[in-house]
Design a protein around this motif. Structure first.
Motif, PDB file in Angstrom:
ATOM      1  N   ASP A 137      33.846  32.013  38.109  1.00 50.76           N
ATOM      2  CA  ASP A 137      32.738  32.810  38.635  1.00 50.76           C
ATOM      3  C   ASP A 137      33.248  33.838  39.639  1.00 50.76           C
ATOM      4  O   ASP A 137      32.851  35.010  39.613  1.00 50.76           O
ATOM      5  CB  ASP A 137      31.726  31.872  39.294  1.00 50.76           C
ATOM      6  N   THR A 138      34.153  33.417  40.516  1.00 49.26           N
ATOM      7  CA  THR A 138      34.673  34.324  41.542  1.00 49.26           C
ATOM      8  C   THR A 138      35.420  35.495  40.925  1.00 49.26           C
ATOM      9  O   THR A 138      35.203  36.658  41.298  1.00 49.26           O
ATOM     10  CB  THR A 138      35.603  33.562  42.502  1.00 49.26           C
ATOM     11  N   VAL A 139      36.287  35.219  39.970  1.00 43.66           N
ATOM     12  CA  VAL A 139      37.089  36.278  39.352  1.00 43.66           C
ATOM     13  C   VAL A 139      36.204  37.265  38.602  1.00 43.66           C
ATOM     14  O   VAL A 139      36.326  38.493  38.757  1.00 43.66           O
ATOM     15  CB  VAL A 139      38.148  35.671  38.408  1.00 43.66           C
ATOM     16  N   ILE A 140      35.295  36.738  37.774  1.00 50.20           N
ATOM     17  CA  ILE A 140      34.444  37.622  36.974  1.00 50.20           C
ATOM     18  C   ILE A 140      33.562  38.486  37.866  1.00 50.20           C
ATOM     19  O   ILE A 140      33.435  39.702  37.660  1.00 50.20           O
ATOM     20  CB  ILE A 140      33.587  36.796  35.991  1.00 50.20           C
ATOM     21  N   ILE A 146      33.863  45.355  41.660  1.00 52.12           N
ATOM     22  CA  ILE A 146      34.759  46.519  41.678  1.00 52.12           C
ATOM     23  C   ILE A 146      34.271  47.573  40.688  1.00 52.12           C
ATOM     24  O   ILE A 146      34.253  48.772  40.984  1.00 52.12           O
ATOM     25  CB  ILE A 146      36.202  46.082  41.349  1.00 52.12           C
ATOM     26  N   GLN A 147      33.856  47.118  39.494  1.00 59.43           N
ATOM     27  CA  GLN A 147      33.368  48.045  38.474  1.00 59.43           C
ATOM     28  C   GLN A 147      32.148  48.816  38.963  1.00 59.43           C
ATOM     29  O   GLN A 147      32.049  50.038  38.801  1.00 59.43           O
ATOM     30  CB  GLN A 147      33.019  47.265  37.208  1.00 59.43           C
ATOM     31  N   LEU A 148      31.212  48.108  39.590  1.00 60.73           N
ATOM     32  CA  LEU A 148      29.973  48.742  40.015  1.00 60.73           C
ATOM     33  C   LEU A 148      30.138  49.586  41.282  1.00 60.73           C
ATOM     34  O   LEU A 148      29.243  50.353  41.625  1.00 60.73           O
ATOM     35  CB  LEU A 148      28.903  47.674  40.260  1.00 60.73           C
ATOM     36  N   VAL A 177      31.917  51.179  31.312  1.00 56.99           N
ATOM     37  CA  VAL A 177      31.172  51.445  32.543  1.00 56.99           C
ATOM     38  C   VAL A 177      29.832  50.718  32.598  1.00 56.99           C
ATOM     39  O   VAL A 177      29.190  50.703  33.644  1.00 56.99           O
ATOM     40  CB  VAL A 177      30.931  52.962  32.720  1.00 56.99           C
ATOM     41  N   GLN A 178      29.414  50.069  31.489  1.00 59.25           N
ATOM     42  CA  GLN A 178      28.079  49.480  31.473  1.00 59.25           C
ATOM     43  C   GLN A 178      28.053  47.965  31.343  1.00 59.25           C
ATOM     44  O   GLN A 178      27.021  47.353  31.636  1.00 59.25           O
ATOM     45  CB  GLN A 178      27.247  50.089  30.329  1.00 59.25           C
ATOM     46  N   TRP A 179      29.143  47.337  30.901  1.00 63.13           N
ATOM     47  CA  TRP A 179      29.086  45.897  30.684  1.00 63.13           C
ATOM     48  C   TRP A 179      28.790  45.141  31.973  1.00 63.13           C
ATOM     49  O   TRP A 179      28.180  44.059  31.947  1.00 63.13           O
ATOM     50  CB  TRP A 179      30.407  45.399  30.092  1.00 63.13           C
ATOM     51  N   ALA A 180      29.223  45.684  33.121  1.00 66.85           N
ATOM     52  CA  ALA A 180      29.053  44.980  34.392  1.00 66.85           C
ATOM     53  C   ALA A 180      27.574  44.801  34.747  1.00 66.85           C
ATOM     54  O   ALA A 180      27.204  43.792  35.368  1.00 66.85           O
ATOM     55  CB  ALA A 180      29.784  45.728  35.507  1.00 66.85           C
ATOM     56  N   TYR A 181      26.711  45.761  34.383  1.00 69.06           N
ATOM     57  CA  TYR A 181      25.281  45.627  34.668  1.00 69.06           C
ATOM     58  C   TYR A 181      24.717  44.401  33.950  1.00 69.06           C
ATOM     59  O   TYR A 181      23.949  43.622  34.521  1.00 69.06           O
ATOM     60  CB  TYR A 181      24.530  46.876  34.216  1.00 69.06           C
TER      61      TYR A 181
END
Length: 307
Positions: A137-140, A146-148, A177-181
């Motif tokens: 969980d922490t790593v992901i 960072i991505q957002l 650029v969108q998977w993080a959302y």
């Protein structure tokens, strides 16, 4: 009289019980005329894009059918072979109506495919982070943070500067650029679901972790992901148009709506407005239609956010 009244009262109750979730969603969605209007606009745009090869007067990518003498013809003009340019022609002599419908195909394809891939990657990553917890969980979530923290357009520009032009390259950039959302949304939904009885029952039955994630947690996290995904299609189309306008999106040989707008930008000061204006109107219509549908789906699938 008493039995008749009881029967009449029980009928609506039975109908409500037999109503499936999909029918309930559609019934509540259809209560908004604005949402139905947006859905109609999107369906018309989608059909026009899919049927473009059969309904347009010209194949804008066939160089043999283009005539340089027909370039920058105003709307309603006749071409050299007596074809009517209903929306005018661009600098290469292409019929603007034909180019717009072909460009709409590329814009919709890029938007839908990019969001579909980003949703799949983000949903799996977010649900895994919530269910497994700990270092995973922490790593992901640090990667997501960072991505957002960077503007999406900036990351996409850097990626396309490295990868080059192309529809596949644009899709890769948009997914990145969108998977993080989707990951953050899926994690939030999965945190609520992971301790519920049906998940505990699946654990007690000895089901493997991937099956619990994909068959039990994922379906119950999908409503919020669908809402974000619908709105993100419009966002993807806008990003693709921006990148193409800047010359880092799709190649000139496969113009999207953003590329068509860019093609006419240099002619605006000379009064040739139609090359940029009509693709801009088409882009606006598609984005507004998708946002109307997405706003209504948000109200239906997540009533707590209803305005």
């Amino acid at each position: 009289m008493s039995q008749t009244g009881t029967t009449q009262t029980a009928a609506p109750a039975a109908a409500a019980v037999s109503e499936t979730p999909l029918l309930r969603i559609w019934r509540e969605f259809a209560e908004s005329k604005l949402a139905l209007f947006g859905l109609g606009l999107f369906i018309v745009s989608l059909l026009a894009a899919l049927l473009a090869p059969w309904i347009v007067p010209q194949n804008p990518y066939d160089l043999a059918t283009l005539e340089i003498m027909d370039s920058r013809m105003p709307p309603g003009s006749l071409s050299g072979d007596n074809m009517v340019f209903l929306l005018g022609s661009d600098g290469q002599g292409r019929d603007m109506l034909s180019a717009m419908l072909y460009g709409l195909r590329i814009s919709l394809f890029v938007g839908v495919v990019a969001v579909g891939l980003a949703l799949a990657i983000g949903a799996v990553a977010g649900i895994a982070a919530a269910y497994i917890g700990g270092r995973t969980d922490t790593v992901i979530m640090r990667i997501v943070d960072i991505q957002l923290s960077f503007p999406a357009i900036l990351v996409a520009l850097i990626l396309l500067a490295v990868l080059g032009n192309g529809v596949d390259k644009v899709i890769i950039a948009l997914v990145t650029v969108q998977w993080a959302y989707f990951a953050r949304t899926a994690r939030g939904a999965a945190l609520v679901e992971r301790n519920k009885e049906y998940v505990e029952a699946a654990r007690c039955l000895g089901l493997k972790r991937p099956r619990i994630l994909l068959r039990h947690l994922l379906p119950n996290c999908m409503p919020s992901l669908i809402v974000i995904g619908t709105v993100d299609i419009a966002r993807s189309i806008t990003l693709e148009a921006t990148l193409s306008f800047l010359g880092l999106g799709v190649p000139v040989t496969e113009p999207s709506l953003g590329m068509l707008i860019a093609n006419g930008f240099d002619y605006l000061l000379s009064g040739v407005y139609w090359i940029s204006m009509f693709p801009g109107i088409a882009l606006t219509i598609v984005i507004v239609a998708i946002n109307l549908v997405g706003d209504r789906l948000r109200d239906v699938l997540n009533p707590r956010l209803k305005r």
